[in-house]
Design an enzyme around this catalytic site. Structure first.
Site, PDB file in Angstrom:
ATOM      1  N   HIS A 308       0.785  -1.022  -0.058  1.00  0.00           N
ATOM      2  CA  HIS A 308      -0.042  -0.006   0.056  1.00  0.00           C
ATOM      3  C   HIS A 308       0.894   1.224   0.193  1.00  0.00           C
ATOM      4  CE1 HIS A 308      -3.019   2.725   1.183  1.00  0.00           C
ATOM      5  NE2 HIS A 308      -4.053   1.992   0.900  1.00  0.00           N
ATOM      6  N   ASP A 366      -8.027  -5.151  -0.387  1.00  0.00           N
ATOM      7  CA  ASP A 366      -8.290  -5.962  -1.373  1.00  0.00           C
ATOM      8  C   ASP A 366      -8.137  -7.593  -1.077  1.00  0.00           C
ATOM      9  OD1 ASP A 366      -7.646  -3.397  -3.366  1.00  0.00           O
ATOM     10  OD2 ASP A 366      -9.833  -4.047  -3.004  1.00  0.00           O
TER      11      ASP A 366
HETATM   12  C1  SDX Z   1      -6.063   0.028  -2.940  1.00  0.00           C
HETATM   13  O1  SDX Z   1      -4.414   4.555  -2.072  1.00  0.00           O
HETATM   14  C2  SDX Z   1      -5.387   3.938  -1.617  1.00  0.00           C
HETATM   15  O2  SDX Z   1      -5.834   4.352  -0.389  1.00  0.00           O
HETATM   16  C3  SDX Z   1      -6.028   2.662  -2.069  1.00  0.00           C
HETATM   17  C4  SDX Z   1      -6.804   1.780  -1.397  1.00  0.00           C
HETATM   18  C5  SDX Z   1      -8.215   2.587  -1.230  1.00  0.00           C
HETATM   19  O3  SDX Z   1      -9.062   2.232  -0.443  1.00  0.00           O
HETATM   20  O4  SDX Z   1      -8.581   3.470  -2.137  1.00  0.00           O
HETATM   21  O5  SDX Z   1      -6.286   1.382  -0.411  1.00  0.00           O
HETATM   22  C6  SDX Z   1      -7.290   0.622  -2.343  1.00  0.00           C
HETATM   23  O6  SDX Z   1      -5.911   0.207  -4.143  1.00  0.00           O
HETATM   24  C7  SDX Z   1      -5.358  -0.999  -2.498  1.00  0.00           C
HETATM   25  C8  SDX Z   1      -4.128  -1.517  -3.030  1.00  0.00           C
HETATM   26  C9  SDX Z   1      -4.505  -2.588  -4.126  1.00  0.00           C
HETATM   27  N1  SDX Z   1      -3.654  -2.827  -5.001  1.00  0.00           N
HETATM   28  C10 SDX Z   1      -2.832  -4.396  -5.052  1.00  0.00           C
HETATM   29  O7  SDX Z   1      -3.270  -4.741  -3.863  1.00  0.00           O
HETATM   30  C11 SDX Z   1      -1.959  -4.475  -5.936  1.00  0.00           C
HETATM   31  C12 SDX Z   1      -0.882  -5.005  -5.405  1.00  0.00           C
HETATM   32  N2  SDX Z   1       0.187  -3.857  -4.877  1.00  0.00           N
HETATM   33  C13 SDX Z   1       1.148  -3.070  -5.607  1.00  0.00           C
HETATM   34  O8  SDX Z   1       0.808  -2.853  -6.941  1.00  0.00           O
HETATM   35  C14 SDX Z   1       1.530  -1.821  -4.695  1.00  0.00           C
HETATM   36  O9  SDX Z   1       1.821  -2.475  -3.557  1.00  0.00           O
HETATM   37  C15 SDX Z   1       0.737  -0.621  -4.533  1.00  0.00           C
HETATM   38  C16 SDX Z   1       0.080  -0.239  -5.979  1.00  0.00           C
HETATM   39  C17 SDX Z   1      -0.527  -0.840  -3.812  1.00  0.00           C
HETATM   40  C18 SDX Z   1       1.312   0.560  -3.950  1.00  0.00           C
HETATM   41  O10 SDX Z   1       2.333   0.713  -4.816  1.00  0.00           O
HETATM   42  P1  SDX Z   1       3.682   1.911  -4.482  1.00  0.00           P
HETATM   43  O11 SDX Z   1       3.282   2.739  -3.157  1.00  0.00           O
HETATM   44  O12 SDX Z   1       3.871   2.833  -5.636  1.00  0.00           O
HETATM   45  O13 SDX Z   1       4.769   1.028  -4.104  1.00  0.00           O
HETATM   46  P2  SDX Z   1       5.709   0.636  -5.155  1.00  0.00           P
HETATM   47  O14 SDX Z   1       5.164   0.107  -6.051  1.00  0.00           O
HETATM   48  O15 SDX Z   1       6.793   1.547  -5.243  1.00  0.00           O
HETATM   49  O16 SDX Z   1       6.338  -0.729  -4.238  1.00  0.00           O
HETATM   50  C19 SDX Z   1       7.489  -0.395  -3.509  1.00  0.00           C
HETATM   51  C20 SDX Z   1       8.296  -1.797  -3.400  1.00  0.00           C
HETATM   52  C21 SDX Z   1       8.755  -1.901  -4.759  1.00  0.00           C
HETATM   53  O17 SDX Z   1       9.665  -2.800  -4.957  1.00  0.00           O
HETATM   54  P3  SDX Z   1      11.438  -1.752  -5.143  1.00  0.00           P
HETATM   55  O18 SDX Z   1      11.254  -1.129  -6.225  1.00  0.00           O
HETATM   56  O19 SDX Z   1      11.463  -0.756  -3.975  1.00  0.00           O
HETATM   57  O20 SDX Z   1      12.463  -2.852  -5.197  1.00  0.00           O
HETATM   58  O21 SDX Z   1       7.752  -3.024  -2.997  1.00  0.00           O
HETATM   59  C22 SDX Z   1       7.510  -3.694  -3.987  1.00  0.00           C
HETATM   60  C23 SDX Z   1       7.707  -2.965  -5.287  1.00  0.00           C
HETATM   61  O22 SDX Z   1       8.334  -3.936  -6.252  1.00  0.00           O
HETATM   62  N3  SDX Z   1       5.884  -4.102  -4.083  1.00  0.00           N
HETATM   63  C24 SDX Z   1       5.541  -5.525  -4.188  1.00  0.00           C
HETATM   64  C25 SDX Z   1       4.115  -5.474  -4.191  1.00  0.00           C
HETATM   65  N4  SDX Z   1       3.668  -4.044  -3.869  1.00  0.00           N
HETATM   66  C26 SDX Z   1       5.050  -3.556  -3.644  1.00  0.00           C
HETATM   67  N5  SDX Z   1       6.297  -6.731  -4.366  1.00  0.00           N
HETATM   68  C27 SDX Z   1       5.465  -7.594  -4.607  1.00  0.00           C
HETATM   69  N6  SDX Z   1       4.384  -7.887  -4.425  1.00  0.00           N
HETATM   70  C28 SDX Z   1       3.607  -6.500  -4.170  1.00  0.00           C
HETATM   71  N7  SDX Z   1       2.262  -6.646  -4.000  1.00  0.00           N
END
Ligand code: SDX
Length: 431
Positions: A308, A366
């Site tokens: 998140h 989710d």
């Molecule tokens: C919702 O914003 C809100 O409030 C949203 C929400 C709401 O109520 O409106 O809470 C609802 O959208 C919840 C999120 C649902 N999405 C997912 O579950 C999809 C999987 N999650 C990711 O795509 C990600 O965690 C996000 C999109 C939720 C957050 O992305 P960020 O903040 O841009 O974080 P990032 O992508 O920069 O990740 C930081 C690191 C990265 O690694 P590095 O580049 O630092 O090496 O963490 C890793 C990412 O690769 N990472 C994950 C991961 N999520 C982040 N690695 C594996 N699996 C994951 N799920």
């Protein structure tokens, strides 16, 4: 006490600029950079707006470090335990919990605006039977200004109230019409004697050939999920609604823009993606393989429902929903739910893995919601539509706040341009 400021110095020229610091009632201070470009000729850069406050708001607050979420100051755990979705709608829209009379009047207003303009229903016949429900819902909501153009003066408080009641009341009906279209069943009209969640279940699963008895447990589970999904600060879809609304676009189009943004698998589309992922993993012995894929930088696979932007601790909503899964599955007499068992083991394994620990990746809202939707008989393709129904009140609350914001202006970010510098056109014969 003098106002707090930050002193910014250009290391090259030694020029300094003082920026005001503004404090909220709770949470991080913000640096007011509105004078930055005029004073220094520079912009700030913040791709994805991870460190940027786009507005001042009084609606919802999240403390990502502590895993706290509150609507108008009320912790979501208390609202989940003691309130109802229709009461939470009133709270988010008006800022205070309603009196008994206020709640009764609001509830009655919503109940008596659930029908759609009859010609709107014909729009669904234009979709192919296998159209994704989110595509249908986004399209039909976007069309609403064509049917309800009598209340789109965004500067008229009465029009804003009518819009809010209409869209809240009609979202479940639109969702149900989309669902019925996918299963080629006749549309079931809403009933004014049913509560918000019961009416939705009736419209989803009722058929003309027999009376449909709404399951109380299912209705309570749905009401809880709606409360937990109702609002969440300036998330991607809410920011989209604010941005679209900032141009003065009609509110139905702004909400349709929010629905489109929510659909993405990185946002609200994740609940559908989680169920598909769990089915792809299939069994506990495959978990390690998929956790390794999620950790592999060269593999686009991510653990859906994990991570998140704001929560770097447990998402309180995921914790509540996980508890509700146990309760609902038991009350529905589902002695076993392989997908739920798989989800629990996946969380347990991931949270012990250094990658997830270091990156502070926890289950988000989710991760478990689909387990309950599935148990209620709602198909995976409808999961994000369920999210959109609940989040509509958050989108509307933020849209209303944005419209009357004295600091409000059209949203128009700047950029860091790294494209070609000015050059002359070259005729095709010379290329
Ligand atoms: C919702 O914003 C809100 O409030 C949203 C929400 C709401 O109520 O409106 O809470 C609802 O959208 C919840 C999120 C649902 N999405 C997912 O579950 C999809 C999987 N999650 C990711 O795509 C990600 O965690 C996000 C999109 C939720 C957050 O992305 P960020 O903040 O841009 O974080 P990032 O992508 O920069 O990740 C930081 C690191 C990265 O690694 P590095 O580049 O630092 O090496 O963490 C890793 C990412 O690769 N990472 C994950 C991961 N999520 C982040 N690695 C594996 N699996 C994951 N799920």
């Amino acid at each position: 006490m003098s106002a707090k400021t930050f002193l910014l110095q250009n290391s090259e020229t030694g020029d300094q600029i003082e920026l005001d610091v503004r404090s909220g009632t709770v949470g991080p201070d913000v640096l007011d950079i509105r004078s930055l470009n005029a004073s220094t000729g520079t912009f700030t850069y913040d791709s994805g707006f991870a460190a940027t406050a786009s507005c001042e708001s009084k609606i919802t607050y999240i403390d990502g470090g502590k895993g706290l979420l509150m609507y108008r100051g009320y912790p979501v755990e208390q609202l989940a335990e003691k309130s109802s979705f229709i009461e939470v709608c009133y709270l988010l829209l008006h800022g205070e919990l309603p009196s008994t009379d206020e709640l009764a009047k609001f509830d009655q207003t919503v109940r008596t605006h659930t029908m759609l303009n009859e010609t709107m229903l014909r729009l669904f016949d234009g979709f192919h039977h296998d159209a994704h429900p989110m595509a249908m819902v986004a399209g039909v909501v976007g069309s609403m200004s064509a049917f309800y153009h009598d209340t789109t003066d965004i500067y008229d408080p009465r029009h804003r109230d009518i819009f809010a009641h209409r869209i809240l009341a009609k979202m479940p009906t639109i969702a149900a019409a989309a669902y019925k279209h996918t299963v080629s069943q006749p549309f079931a009209y809403p009933r004014n004697d049913l509560s918000y969640a019961k009416n939705l279940l009736h419209m989803f699963f009722g058929v003309p050939t027999e009376e449909y008895e709404v399951d109380k447990v299912a209705a309570e589970a749905l009401d809880l999920l709606f409360i937990l999904h109702a609002d969440h600060e300036q998330n991607c879809s809410t920011s989209t609604v604010r941005m679209a609304g900032s141009s003065g676009a009609n509110p139905y189009s702004a909400i349709a823009a929010g629905i489109a943004a929510l659909w993405g698998p990185a946002h609200g589309g994740a609940n559908e993606a989680v169920l598909n992922m769990l089915e792809q993993i299939g069994s506990v012995d495959q978990i390690d393989k998929f956790v390794d894929k999620a950790k592999d930088k060269n593999d686009p696979f991510r653990l859906m429902g994990f991570g998140h932007r704001v929560y770097k601790n447990h998402d309180p909503r995921a914790t509540i929903i996980r508890g509700a899964c146990h309760k609902v599955l038991k009350q529905l007499g589902r002695t076993d739910s392989p997908l739920f068992e798989l989800a629990l083991r996946l969380e347990e394994i991931a949270l012990k893995d250094d990658y997830f620990i270091e990156k502070k990746l926890y289950p988000n809202v989710d991760f478990y919601s689909g387990i309950i939707y599935r148990a209620l008989g709602i198909p995976t393709s409808m999961f994000t539509v369920m999210f959109a129904i609940a989040r509509t009140v958050g989108w509307v609350s933020h849209w209303r706040e944005m419209i009357v914001d004295p600091d409000g202006r059209i949203s128009r970010p700047r950029q860091l341009y790294t494209g070609p510098v000015a050059r002359d056109y070259v005729g095709i014969d010379k290329r």
